[in-house]
Write an enzyme that holds these catalytic residues in place. Structure first.
Site, PDB file in Angstrom:
ATOM      1  N   LYS A 115     -53.184   9.634  30.539  1.00 37.50           N
ATOM      2  CA  LYS A 115     -52.497  10.566  31.428  1.00 37.50           C
ATOM      3  C   LYS A 115     -52.891  10.227  32.850  1.00 37.50           C
ATOM      4  O   LYS A 115     -53.941   9.622  33.097  1.00 37.50           O
ATOM      5  CB  LYS A 115     -52.900  12.012  31.116  1.00 37.50           C
TER       6      LYS A 115
HETATM    7  P1  NAD Z   1     -41.491  20.477  35.151  1.00 42.00           P
HETATM    8  O1  NAD Z   1     -42.158  20.212  36.433  1.00 42.00           O
HETATM    9  O2  NAD Z   1     -40.162  19.876  34.889  1.00 42.00           O
HETATM   10  O3  NAD Z   1     -41.352  22.057  34.911  1.00 42.00           O
HETATM   11  C1  NAD Z   1     -42.423  22.956  34.952  1.00 42.00           C
HETATM   12  C2  NAD Z   1     -41.827  24.343  35.010  1.00 42.00           C
HETATM   13  O4  NAD Z   1     -42.852  25.305  34.841  1.00 42.00           O
HETATM   14  C3  NAD Z   1     -41.139  24.679  36.329  1.00 42.00           C
HETATM   15  O5  NAD Z   1     -39.952  25.391  36.046  1.00 42.00           O
HETATM   16  C4  NAD Z   1     -42.144  25.594  37.034  1.00 42.00           C
HETATM   17  O6  NAD Z   1     -41.521  26.450  37.951  1.00 42.00           O
HETATM   18  C5  NAD Z   1     -42.705  26.305  35.848  1.00 42.00           C
HETATM   19  N1  NAD Z   1     -44.005  26.948  36.032  1.00 42.00           N
HETATM   20  C6  NAD Z   1     -45.158  26.416  36.490  1.00 42.00           C
HETATM   21  N2  NAD Z   1     -46.128  27.353  36.480  1.00 42.00           N
HETATM   22  C7  NAD Z   1     -45.580  28.475  35.983  1.00 42.00           C
HETATM   23  C8  NAD Z   1     -46.057  29.768  35.694  1.00 42.00           C
HETATM   24  N3  NAD Z   1     -47.345  30.102  35.918  1.00 42.00           N
HETATM   25  N4  NAD Z   1     -45.203  30.689  35.195  1.00 42.00           N
HETATM   26  C9  NAD Z   1     -43.920  30.377  34.948  1.00 42.00           C
HETATM   27  N5  NAD Z   1     -43.406  29.150  35.171  1.00 42.00           N
HETATM   28  C10 NAD Z   1     -44.224  28.222  35.687  1.00 42.00           C
HETATM   29  O7  NAD Z   1     -42.544  20.055  34.036  1.00 42.00           O
HETATM   30  P2  NAD Z   1     -42.264  19.677  32.508  1.00 42.00           P
HETATM   31  O8  NAD Z   1     -42.157  18.211  32.443  1.00 42.00           O
HETATM   32  O9  NAD Z   1     -41.222  20.547  31.954  1.00 42.00           O
HETATM   33  O10 NAD Z   1     -43.679  20.058  31.869  1.00 42.00           O
HETATM   34  C11 NAD Z   1     -43.978  21.382  31.438  1.00 42.00           C
HETATM   35  C12 NAD Z   1     -45.032  21.294  30.344  1.00 42.00           C
HETATM   36  O11 NAD Z   1     -44.527  20.498  29.276  1.00 42.00           O
HETATM   37  C13 NAD Z   1     -46.340  20.631  30.781  1.00 42.00           C
HETATM   38  O12 NAD Z   1     -47.412  21.210  30.090  1.00 42.00           O
HETATM   39  C14 NAD Z   1     -46.156  19.200  30.332  1.00 42.00           C
HETATM   40  O13 NAD Z   1     -47.382  18.516  30.162  1.00 42.00           O
HETATM   41  C15 NAD Z   1     -45.436  19.437  29.029  1.00 42.00           C
HETATM   42  N6  NAD Z   1     -44.707  18.253  28.523  1.00 42.00           N
HETATM   43  C16 NAD Z   1     -43.743  17.653  29.259  1.00 42.00           C
HETATM   44  C17 NAD Z   1     -43.109  16.529  28.742  1.00 42.00           C
HETATM   45  C18 NAD Z   1     -42.000  15.820  29.481  1.00 42.00           C
HETATM   46  O14 NAD Z   1     -41.418  14.893  28.893  1.00 42.00           O
HETATM   47  N7  NAD Z   1     -41.657  16.198  30.688  1.00 42.00           N
HETATM   48  C19 NAD Z   1     -43.470  16.039  27.486  1.00 42.00           C
HETATM   49  C20 NAD Z   1     -44.441  16.700  26.759  1.00 42.00           C
HETATM   50  C21 NAD Z   1     -45.059  17.807  27.290  1.00 42.00           C
END
Ligand code: NAD
Length: 425
Positions: A115
């Site tokens: 990561k």
């Molecule tokens: P992103 O940046 O696209 O979206 C994150 C979202 O969470 C945003 O809408 C933001 O406003 C919201 N957010 C942040 N803090 C918040 C809170 N306290 N309350 C409510 N909403 C909140 O990120 P993402 O890629 O969707 O990642 C989100 C999670 O999913 C992370 O834990 C990431 O590690 C995990 N993840 C992402 C992927 C991927 O392919 N993008 C894959 C596996 C896991």
């Protein structure tokens, strides 16, 4: 000054690396894993800290700190996303790297876990500043990344455009195009069909599989989603298409609720127009905490770590929790939810769709042969269903939680590879 005991405990609970190690230690203990192997697998293999300058638009120079961590590479090259967030820490990145190792093993992908992250709020930067920051960070970590060594991908606040800059930077330094150095790229430069939606689509497959196992139907299941970014918004949209009723969603700017369900494509359009889910017509404004505690059947935290803790786990109403985010439930909260009979499908299974299609993208780049979206989604469904089946079966066989079941599957596979390779020299 010595920290009061309660504060020390709270900060320990909130440290994702301590939580990741605690989860591993518990599974390793239950599994009776050999002590020396335990010692190897509970640490990260390599951690790189980079401090680098970026020229800002106003002519000043600002220093940034970034990280790239590889947890374990026994099963193949390291794989894992890059996060841009002001709260990023080395310990958070170490935890995320360890979770990637288990996730890749459960999905049966020939990858280890990694990561990366930069301590930055990208919303405060111009596009030019973001590009310069990305290119310099990519250069700094080019010491360790590469198609055969470590392949980054998007995570919180990083996009296909950011991946394109990383790919171009590494390519310029090599003197030829290196598409397989990063996944989650735009289609025009070797990205994969279906990658953008992959994490959310994977969550949808897991939701369907869990409902089948629990004897429920999507049509009678209500859902709350915390976080409406890549993972959360696609999960909500694709689950709504399957008949689930999405009653609550939130992002950093607000939270909305509608007892009889939100029109998710319209919420997505509203967010695209206004930058927020708040103020969506026909919805009630609620607090961020109320989303987690909403009266629904399924809760999907899809934002950040440590959202369900010992202090709110007792108030969660959902009976099924799918961890779309990484590390959203602390170990103490896990124990409370388990006692209360809440089924938790852990992050290392629930959000494995993203890395799975990233694997497809890497394979396609290496072969310069591209698949259509149907093929991608079909293969993704197969892998997600197999990951759920393996996890559920292991958990039932040993009478443990799904998290421990998933860890048993993962640790078995990583331990087997580690033993087969032996210790160098
Ligand atoms: P992103 O940046 O696209 O979206 C994150 C979202 O969470 C945003 O809408 C933001 O406003 C919201 N957010 C942040 N803090 C918040 C809170 N306290 N309350 C409510 N909403 C909140 O990120 P993402 O890629 O969707 O990642 C989100 C999670 O999913 C992370 O834990 C990431 O590690 C995990 N993840 C992402 C992927 C991927 O392919 N993008 C894959 C596996 C896991």
């Amino acid at each position: 000054m010595a920290m009061p005991a309660a504060a020390a405990m709270a900060s320990a609970v909130e440290n994702p690396w301590h939580n990741a190690q605690r989860q591993f230690d518990e599974a390793a203990r239950l599994l009776g894993l050999d002590r020396s192997l335990r010692g190897v697998l509970r640490e990260v293999k390599r951690q790189l800290i980079v401090n680098f300058p970026v020229k800002m638009d106003d002519g000043s120079t600002r220093m940034f700190e970034g990280y790239r961590v590889q947890h374990n590479v026994a099963r193949g090259p390291a794989k894992g996303g890059i996060r841009y967030h002001p709260g990023v820490t080395l310990d958070e990145v170490k935890a995320l790297a360890m979770w990637m190792t288990w996730k890749c093993a459960i999905a049966g992908l020939p990858f280890g876990g990694a990561k990366g992250g930069v301590v930055v709020d990208p919303k405060q930067l111009s596009v030019g500043e973001l590009e310069r920051l990305t290119r310099r960070y990519a250069t700094e970590i080019s010491l360790v990344i590469g198609p055969e060594s470590d392949i980054p991908a998007p995570d919180v606040n990083t996009t296909p455009a950011v991946m394109a800059w990383i790919m171009d930077t590494v390519s310029m330094e090599q003197g030829f195009s290196v598409p397989a150095v990063v996944t989650g790229k735009p289609l025009a430069i070797g990205g994969s069909q279906g990658r953008n939606a992959a994490t959310g689509r994977g969550v949808m497959f897991v939701a369907l599989a869990a409902c089948r196992r629990l004897g429920r139907s999507p049509q009678e299941s209500t859902v709350a989603v915390q976080g409406f970014g890549n993972a959360g918004s696609f999960a909500a949209r694709l689950m709504a298409e399957q008949g689930f009723t999405i009653c609550a969603v939130s992002d950093t700017t607000g939270a909305i609720y509608a007892e009889h369900g939100l029109d998710i494509p319209a919420v997505i359009a509203h967010k695209q127009q206004t930058g927020s889910v708040a103020g969506f017509d026909g919805s009630e404004s609620i607090s961020s905490e109320q989303v987690l505690e909403a009266p629904v059947d399924i809760l999907i935290p899809a934002a950040l770590e440590n959202q369900v803790t010992a202090s709110n786990a007792g108030r969660i109403k959902a009976s099924l929790l799918l961890e779309a985010a990484n590390g959203p439930v602390t170990p103490d909260a896990d124990a409370i939810l388990e006692k209360r009979g809440v089924t938790v499908v852990p992050d290392v299974v629930a959000n494995a769709g993203g890395v799975t299609v990233s694997y497809f993208e890497w394979v396609q780049d290496l072969q310069s042969f591209f698949w259509d979206e149907d093929e991608i989604n079909r293969q993704l469904e197969k892998i997600m269903n197999r990951a759920v089946d393996d996890t559920w079966q292991m958990a039932q066989e040993h009478g443990v939680s799904l998290r421990n079941g998933a860890y048993f599957v993962a640790i078995d596979r990583v331990a087997e590879a580690t033993i087969a390779r032996g210790i160098y020299p």
